[in-house]
Design an enzyme around this catalytic site. Structure first.
Site, mmCIF file in Angstrom:
data_model
loop_
_atom_site.group_PDB
_atom_site.id
_atom_site.type_symbol
_atom_site.label_atom_id
_atom_site.label_comp_id
_atom_site.label_asym_id
_atom_site.label_seq_id
_atom_site.Cartn_x
_atom_site.Cartn_y
_atom_site.Cartn_z
ATOM 1 N N ARG A 10 0.835 -1.208 0.000
ATOM 2 C CA ARG A 10 0.000 0.000 0.000
ATOM 3 C C ARG A 10 0.871 1.260 0.000
ATOM 4 O O ARG A 10 0.464 2.303 -0.502
ATOM 5 C CB ARG A 10 -0.952 0.009 1.198
ATOM 6 C CG ARG A 10 -0.280 0.024 2.562
ATOM 7 C CD ARG A 10 -1.283 0.176 3.691
ATOM 8 N NE ARG A 10 -0.656 0.036 5.003
ATOM 9 C CZ ARG A 10 -1.228 0.381 6.142
ATOM 10 N NH1 ARG A 10 -2.454 0.877 6.142
ATOM 11 N NH2 ARG A 10 -0.605 0.198 7.287
ATOM 12 N N GLU A 58 -19.030 3.929 0.034
ATOM 13 C CA GLU A 58 -18.295 3.240 -1.034
ATOM 14 C C GLU A 58 -19.080 3.159 -2.339
ATOM 15 O O GLU A 58 -18.524 3.355 -3.430
ATOM 16 C CB GLU A 58 -17.904 1.828 -0.577
ATOM 17 C CG GLU A 58 -16.858 1.781 0.508
ATOM 18 C CD GLU A 58 -17.433 1.940 1.906
ATOM 19 O OE1 GLU A 58 -16.643 1.860 2.874
ATOM 20 O OE2 GLU A 58 -18.671 2.137 2.033
ATOM 21 N N PHE A 83 -14.499 -3.823 1.236
ATOM 22 C CA PHE A 83 -15.507 -2.848 0.841
ATOM 23 C C PHE A 83 -15.460 -2.572 -0.666
ATOM 24 O O PHE A 83 -16.500 -2.394 -1.304
ATOM 25 C CB PHE A 83 -15.303 -1.540 1.607
ATOM 26 C CG PHE A 83 -15.274 -1.700 3.099
ATOM 27 C CD1 PHE A 83 -16.187 -2.521 3.741
ATOM 28 C CD2 PHE A 83 -14.332 -1.037 3.864
ATOM 29 C CE1 PHE A 83 -16.159 -2.684 5.122
ATOM 30 C CE2 PHE A 83 -14.291 -1.190 5.249
ATOM 31 C CZ PHE A 83 -15.210 -2.006 5.876
ATOM 32 N N ARG A 167 -1.670 -4.656 3.907
ATOM 33 C CA ARG A 167 -1.537 -3.694 4.984
ATOM 34 C C ARG A 167 -0.159 -3.813 5.628
ATOM 35 O O ARG A 167 0.504 -2.822 5.890
ATOM 36 C CB ARG A 167 -2.604 -3.922 6.055
ATOM 37 C CG ARG A 167 -2.546 -2.888 7.182
ATOM 38 C CD ARG A 167 -3.443 -3.229 8.351
ATOM 39 N NE ARG A 167 -2.908 -4.336 9.137
ATOM 40 C CZ ARG A 167 -3.404 -4.706 10.320
ATOM 41 N NH1 ARG A 167 -4.454 -4.073 10.825
ATOM 42 N NH2 ARG A 167 -2.887 -5.720 10.979
#
Length: 310
Positions: A10, A58, A83, A167
């Site tokens: 990320r 979203e 999401f 992450r």
């Protein structure tokens, strides 16, 4: 592999999207209020006129991105994988993929990497769901440099692309000069006894397993299949023809992810055997990331054991 250098993919996205936005004023970021976690804060600060935060909405973010794409912009909708795939699923299908708009969906926290956040935040079905939608490409880079290169590649091609990031910090595998093409696997190691095909944060496990196997006299070919749609059918077919024994490794449900895609090629050829290492069609729990991987057999030790049994 630079074992001591650990960077989350990320972070690679967050850095590269700023460079892309500066080079091309049509690049936009559509945030859904979690820019800090998804590393878009630098973009918002540097390029505020190209940044839209729709709040915790979203589905609206997907619609805004679709609208931007109809005006010639290249929007990146940024959120968590769970999401960006499931909550936005209908909008992705109806508003982005059906009209084949130039929208990129860039998601952090793929797979089990949300760890202690629990099952509700662990996107274990995302790539499988989205690879079934026509016009969608599905990509998961294996390290920081791969993330930077594949984000750029996604921006340069027309059409919907789903980009999945980690992450947690993971080892750097490539150097900054490595070339990437969406839809083309990278062979990291040659071998003739077994093929190990992995993507994302599990590529590091495939490399480590191949090293252990080499010490035991077993030669493993290792592929980074960073794109599961379009799958590099030629590379998979070569593994089937040359070796015939394939282990797939992924931080994703074993149903409809990388392993399923490889099985589809093998079945179509009418030969080859495939063993799938991944999340065993179960929800995650609140636990440290490495423990969650181990609970599902996504480990160097399990890959080695499967190869040795062959």
């Amino acid at each position: 592999m630079e074992a001591k250098k650990l960077i989350a993919t990320r972070d690679g996205f967050g850095e590269e999207i700023v460079e892309l936005g500066r080079e091309n004023r049509d690049i936009y970021v559509v945030d859904v209020d979690i820019g800090k976690s998804c590393k878009t804060g630098a973009f918002a600060k540097a390029l505020p006129q190209q940044h839209v935060n729709v709040g915790i909405a979203e589905q609206n973010g997907a619609g805004v991105a679709a609208g931007l794409a109809t005006t010639g912009k290249i929007p990146f909708v940024v959120t968590y994988a769970v999401f960006g795939s499931l909550r936005m699923g209908e909008q992705i299908r109806q508003e982005i993929c059906y009209p084949n708009l130039n929208v990129k969906i860039a998601c952090s926290h793929g797979g089990l990497t949300p760890a202690n956040d629990g099952a509700s935040h662990q996107g274990i079905e995302d790539m499988g769901v989205l690879r079934t939608i026509p016009n969608m490409r599905v990509v998961m880079p294996a390290d920081y440099y791969a993330a930077k290169a594949l984000v750029r590649a996604a921006a340069e091609i027309y059409g919907p692309v789903y980009l999945r990031f980690t992450r947690d910090a993971i080892p750097v595998i490539y150097d900054e000069n490595q070339k990437f093409e969406i839809g083309k696997a990278i062979t990291l190691r040659e071998g003739g006894d077994v093929a190990i095909i992995a993507n994302g944060d599990t590529v590091r496990l495939a490399i480590e397993a191949a090293e252990v196997l080499a010490g035991r006299g077993i030669s493993a070919r290792v592929l980074d299949m960073h794109t599961i749609k379009p799958l590099d059918v030629e590379a998979v077919s070569a593994c089937v023809n040359d070796i015939g024994k394939i282990i797939t490794v992924e931080d994703h449900n074993i149903l409809n992810g990388l392993g399923s895609a490889v099985c589809e090629v093998s079945a179509g050829m009418g030969k080859g055997r495939v063993k799938r290492v991944g999340i065993q069609d179960c929800f995650g729990q609140s636990a440290p990331y490495e423990r969650l991987l181990a609970m599902n057999g996504i480990t160097v030790e399990n890959i080695v054991e499967l190869a040795e049994k062959w």
